[in-house]
Write a protein that holds these residues in place. Structure first.
Motif, PDB file in Angstrom:
ATOM      1  N   TYR A  44       0.856  -1.178   0.000  1.00  0.00           N
ATOM      2  CA  TYR A  44       0.000   0.000   0.000  1.00  0.00           C
ATOM      3  C   TYR A  44       0.896   1.232   0.000  1.00  0.00           C
ATOM      4  CZ  TYR A  44      -4.029   2.900   1.243  1.00  0.00           C
ATOM      5  OH  TYR A  44      -5.027   3.829   1.233  1.00  0.00           O
ATOM      6  N   ARG A  45       0.794   2.024  -1.061  1.00  0.00           N
ATOM      7  CA  ARG A  45       1.645   3.213  -1.223  1.00  0.00           C
ATOM      8  C   ARG A  45       3.128   2.874  -1.109  1.00  0.00           C
ATOM      9  NH1 ARG A  45      -2.366   6.970   2.235  1.00  0.00           N
ATOM     10  NH2 ARG A  45      -3.915   7.226   0.586  1.00  0.00           N
ATOM     11  N   LYS A  46       3.517   1.797  -1.798  1.00  0.00           N
ATOM     12  CA  LYS A  46       4.906   1.334  -1.892  1.00  0.00           C
ATOM     13  C   LYS A  46       5.495   0.855  -0.571  1.00  0.00           C
ATOM     14  CE  LYS A  46       5.785   3.970  -5.992  1.00  0.00           C
ATOM     15  NZ  LYS A  46       6.698   4.505  -6.893  1.00  0.00           N
ATOM     16  N   ASP A  79     -10.556   0.327  -1.308  1.00  0.00           N
ATOM     17  CA  ASP A  79      -9.219   0.920  -1.244  1.00  0.00           C
ATOM     18  C   ASP A  79      -8.105  -0.136  -1.359  1.00  0.00           C
ATOM     19  OD1 ASP A  79      -7.621   3.213  -1.042  1.00  0.00           O
ATOM     20  OD2 ASP A  79      -7.320   2.889   1.103  1.00  0.00           O
ATOM     21  N   ARG A  83      -4.339  -4.709  -5.008  1.00  0.00           N
ATOM     22  CA  ARG A  83      -3.085  -4.631  -4.231  1.00  0.00           C
ATOM     23  C   ARG A  83      -2.470  -6.022  -4.088  1.00  0.00           C
ATOM     24  NH1 ARG A  83      -2.472   0.762  -3.581  1.00  0.00           N
ATOM     25  NH2 ARG A  83      -4.392   1.787  -2.973  1.00  0.00           N
TER      26      ARG A  83
END
Length: 174
Positions: A44-46, A79, A83
């Motif tokens: 999540y967000r790198k 969200d 992923r």
């Protein structure tokens, strides 16, 4: 947790219910092994973020239906779609002596029965119809299909993979 210390388990592919449940497409031959997990890491967000599992079950053999703690709505679940999911390397199931995980054999020397020393195994390409060994031979890349019939022996102690590939396959790249 660093990504280098983990292995790819699968990808969150869809929502399952309005209560925040998700489906993870597992990249494994043994999905049952992953039914009792307490947590996973989601990219999540790198960054790898831990998510704790309330409950899980198998759907259609390779899909794992999960309910994460604190993911209680469709919006929360949305969200996390698309992923990637990871686990620490120490959670990989043990293999037989003649089996290997792709990440384990990177850096192994490859030797062919007829050709002799080929070079260093730099990767395994799984983006093709058949997985391919990627071998560096004096700056040139040689691709050899990952086929049980081509693998004579794996020497994990000395980090050598012994091959017996069809005549002319290696020379085709030189």
């Amino acid at each position: 947790m660093r990504k280098e210390d983990c292995f790819y388990l699968g990808k969150i592919v869809s929502k399952f219910s309005f209560k925040g449940e998700l489906l993870i497409k597992l990249d494994t031959d043994d999905p049952e092994h992953y039914l009792e997990m307490e947590s996973v890491f989601v990219e999540y967000r790198k960054k790898l973020v831990p998510f704790f599992i309330d409950k899980s079950s198998l759907q259609k053999s390779e899909l794992l239906r999960v309910k994460f703690e604190d993911i209680d709505t469709e919006e929360d679940a949305e969200d996390l779609l698309k992923r990637e999911v990871y686990l620490p390397l120490d959670q990989l199931p043990a293999l037989e002596a003649d089996q290997f995980y792709y990440h384990e054999i990177i850096g192994y020397q490859s030797i062919d029965k007829n050709f002799g020393k080929i070079g260093t195994l730099t990767g395994v390409n799984t983006n093709t119809a058949q997985a391919l060994f990627e071998i560096d031979h004096q700056g040139k890349q040689i691709l050899i299909p990952l086929n049980d019939d081509f693998i004579s022996k794996i020497d994990k102690e000395n980090k050598v993979i012994h091959l017996d590939v069809p005549e002319g396959l290696i020379e085709m790249y030189l």
